[in-house]
Design a protein around this motif. Structure first.
Motif, PDB file in Angstrom:
ATOM      1  N   UNK A   1      41.069  32.094  33.206  1.00 22.54           N
ATOM      2  CA  UNK A   1      39.859  32.774  33.282  1.00 22.54           C
ATOM      3  C   UNK A   1      38.597  31.909  33.220  1.00 22.54           C
ATOM      4  N   UNK A   2      37.391  32.034  33.945  1.00 16.66           N
ATOM      5  CA  UNK A   2      36.254  31.349  33.634  1.00 16.66           C
ATOM      6  C   UNK A   2      35.481  31.713  32.289  1.00 16.66           C
ATOM      7  N   UNK A   3      34.677  30.895  32.048  1.00 13.61           N
ATOM      8  CA  UNK A   3      33.823  31.234  30.989  1.00 13.61           C
ATOM      9  C   UNK A   3      34.355  31.462  29.492  1.00 13.61           C
ATOM     10  N   UNK A   4      35.498  30.740  29.328  1.00 16.14           N
ATOM     11  CA  UNK A   4      35.931  30.937  27.914  1.00 16.14           C
ATOM     12  C   UNK A   4      35.437  29.937  27.087  1.00 16.14           C
TER      13      UNK A   4
ATOM     14  N   UNK B   1      38.195  40.766  40.100  1.00 15.57           N
ATOM     15  CA  UNK B   1      38.357  41.279  41.306  1.00 15.57           C
ATOM     16  C   UNK B   1      38.656  40.241  42.398  1.00 15.57           C
ATOM     17  N   UNK B   2      38.546  38.969  42.147  1.00 12.66           N
ATOM     18  CA  UNK B   2      38.780  38.026  43.021  1.00 12.66           C
ATOM     19  C   UNK B   2      40.254  37.583  43.006  1.00 12.66           C
ATOM     20  N   UNK B   3      40.721  37.923  41.613  1.00 17.26           N
ATOM     21  CA  UNK B   3      42.314  37.114  41.334  1.00 17.26           C
ATOM     22  C   UNK B   3      43.214  38.436  41.107  1.00 17.26           C
ATOM     23  N   UNK B   4      43.150  39.544  41.837  1.00 18.27           N
ATOM     24  CA  UNK B   4      43.896  40.733  41.565  1.00 18.27           C
ATOM     25  C   UNK B   4      45.476  40.269  41.386  1.00 18.27           C
ATOM     26  N   UNK B   5      45.817  39.498  42.190  1.00 14.90           N
ATOM     27  CA  UNK B   5      47.375  39.124  42.318  1.00 14.90           C
ATOM     28  C   UNK B   5      47.723  38.476  40.747  1.00 14.90           C
ATOM     29  N   UNK B   6      46.879  37.726  40.424  1.00 16.07           N
ATOM     30  CA  UNK B   6      46.864  37.010  39.075  1.00 16.07           C
ATOM     31  C   UNK B   6      47.031  38.010  38.144  1.00 16.07           C
ATOM     32  N   UNK B   7      45.956  38.825  38.247  1.00 15.19           N
ATOM     33  CA  UNK B   7      45.572  39.818  37.019  1.00 15.19           C
ATOM     34  C   UNK B   7      46.996  40.565  36.425  1.00 15.19           C
ATOM     35  N   UNK B   8      47.079  40.957  35.332  1.00 12.31           N
ATOM     36  CA  UNK B   8      48.188  41.438  34.601  1.00 12.31           C
ATOM     37  C   UNK B   8      47.916  43.092  35.069  1.00 12.31           C
ATOM     38  N   UNK B   9      48.952  43.685  34.765  1.00  9.35           N
ATOM     39  CA  UNK B   9      49.145  45.078  35.013  1.00  9.35           C
ATOM     40  C   UNK B   9      47.740  45.847  34.378  1.00  9.35           C
ATOM     41  N   UNK B  10      47.566  45.621  33.006  1.00 13.89           N
ATOM     42  CA  UNK B  10      46.503  46.223  32.066  1.00 13.89           C
ATOM     43  C   UNK B  10      45.341  45.647  32.193  1.00 13.89           C
ATOM     44  N   UNK B  11      45.034  44.487  33.460  1.00 15.50           N
ATOM     45  CA  UNK B  11      43.562  44.111  33.342  1.00 15.50           C
ATOM     46  C   UNK B  11      42.740  45.063  34.095  1.00 15.50           C
TER      47      UNK B  11
END
Ligand SMILES: NC(=O)c1ccc[n+]([C@@H]2O[C@H](COP(=O)([O-])OP(=O)(O)OC[C@H]3O[C@@H](n4cnc5c(N)ncnc54)[C@H](OP(=O)(O)O)[C@@H]3O)[C@@H](O)[C@H]2O)c1
Length: 377
Positions: free
Chosen positions: A39-42, A249-259
């Motif tokens: 994730x960006x902005x960490x 929104x740009x990384x939906x495939x990377x995002x976890x189920x509960x994201x």
């Protein structure tokens, strides 16, 4: 220089569930510390320490982390900060259950005696402390008998490595089973449930929170702003571009189920946002402050776990204290955000409207605010 925080606006302290320990009613979540799933902005170590220091200025004493946040980085960042602090002032919560090194170690996952005992030792090393105040099972583990998990957590309390036991991300039936098994075995109790809970995520009210209410567990809501949705930065029909929610929104495939997938925000979610925005305007408050305030006024909630990327966001969110939503505003927000009641809930609720008996301990009511009036607390 940041503005001075008045005594009246500092965070109040509340009991954590049915334990005797007091925590600030806003917890600082630390999934934003260190690199986390790209994730960006960490926040790097310096930025994270500034955020913790400012949180402490607001009166905060409760930090939430997990072994898997940044694969240990979040705990390490907190540990470096703790080294400079009086340990006894702070309540440190961490978690285990997620896979930490699955390529090399098939047992580096789950809630087995083997993994829990290894995990706590590694967390204590990273956190530079002899004990963790609240040790939470991050998720359930279908592969381990509940007795094995509960006895191990109880052993950790007896060994002085942890003070209290908590759970996270649990279904209602399983929570009930875990609490009843703990009692049956005479083990140290489960005192809290960390669960996703916000104006656009109220599913847990139907089952898990009924168990919490009946058994005295304090709820610790995570993602109170649904990853940034409940801020107003996402507009109806437009794909978000800003902040973490834009990245998701740009990384939906990377995002976890509960994201918080932006596509899952339907018209109803935007209706909730509209009501929150109108109420915020009336009080000259921000939408995040309204969203967090709504949670703080729910009687099952002990402390709301916020996540911030900047000091300005932290100051904004801590401003959820020091004022109140009226009963009418709570009702407006409850009504617009009410989760749909499928069978059997619709039948159970409609058949019991004139059968509310606080002494009977059957808390089937539509929302936790109704629960409050049903219980007369
Ligand atoms: N138990 C679990 O499974 C679990 C899961 C997730 C999280 N958690 C815990 O809960 C904590 C909070 O979760 P979360 O980070 O998802 O919380 P959240 O409040 O729903 O989302 C936080 C994000 O919203 C944005 N934001 C926060 N305050 C804002 C403000 N005032 N104005 C505008 N934007 C704001 C920031 O992202 P941008 O600035 O990038 O938009 C921030 O990173 C975590 O740190 C972690 O400790 C637990």
């Amino acid at each position: 220089m940041a503005a001075k925080i008045s005594k009246e606006s500092k965070t109040p302290y509340v009991f954590l569930g049915r334990s005797g320990v007091k925590v600030s009613n806003i917890t600082l979540g630390t999934v934003t510390f260190g690199e986390h799933q790209g994730r960006p902005g960490q926040s790097d170590e310096d930025a994270a320490h500034q955020i913790i220091n400012r949180y402490v200025e607001w009166g905060g004493n409760f930090l939430d982390t997990a072994d898997m946040y940044g694969l240990g980085n979040s705990e390490t960042i907190i540990g470096k900060w703790l080294e400079t602090q009086p340990r006894d002032k702070y309540i440190i919560a961490t978690k285990c259950r997620c896979g930490m090194d699955l390529e090399n170690n098939v047992n580096s996952v789950g809630l087995s005696r083997r993994h829990i005992t290894e995990s706590i030792d590694k967390s204590l090393q990273r956190l530079h402390t002899d004990f963790v105040d609240l040790y939470q099972a991050h998720h359930v583990d279908d592969g381990t008998p509940v007795e094995e998990t509960l006895r191990t957590l109880d052993d950790l309390v007896r060994a002085g490595k942890i003070r209290y036991i908590g759970l996270s991300n649990v279904t209602g039936w399983r929570l009930s089973l875990l609490v009843e098994t703990t009692k049956h075995l005479g083990l140290n109790p489960i005192i809290s449930l960390q669960q996703q809970y916000s104006l656009v995520s109220r599913e847990s009210e139907l089952e898990p929170f009924q168990v919490c209410k009946a058994q005295g567990l304090g709820v610790l809501p995570w993602s109170p702003l649904k990853g940034g949705f409940l801020t107003g930065k996402v507009k109806r029909g437009l794909k978000p571009t800003e902040g973490r929610i834009g990245w998701v929104a740009d990384n939906e495939t990377k995002a976890k189920e509960n994201a918080p997938l932006w596509k899952s925000f339907d018209d109803k979610s935007f209706d909730v946002l509209d009501v929150a925005e109108a109420i915020a305007k009336n009080h000259s408050k921000s939408v995040p402050q309204v969203a967090i305030r709504w949670l703080l006024q729910k009687d099952v909630v002990s402390s709301v776990i916020i996540g911030v990327r900047t000091l300005a966001q932290l100051d904004d969110n801590m401003g959820a204290n020091g004022w109140s939503l009226t009963q009418q505003e709570m009702q407006q927000l409850d009504d617009v955000s009410a989760p749909p009641l499928a069978y059997p809930y619709n039948m159970v609720f409609s058949n019991n409207t004139d059968r509310v008996n606080p002494a009977a301990n059957n808390f089937y009511v539509k929302s936790t605010s109704n629960l409050k009036s049903a219980l007369n607390v």
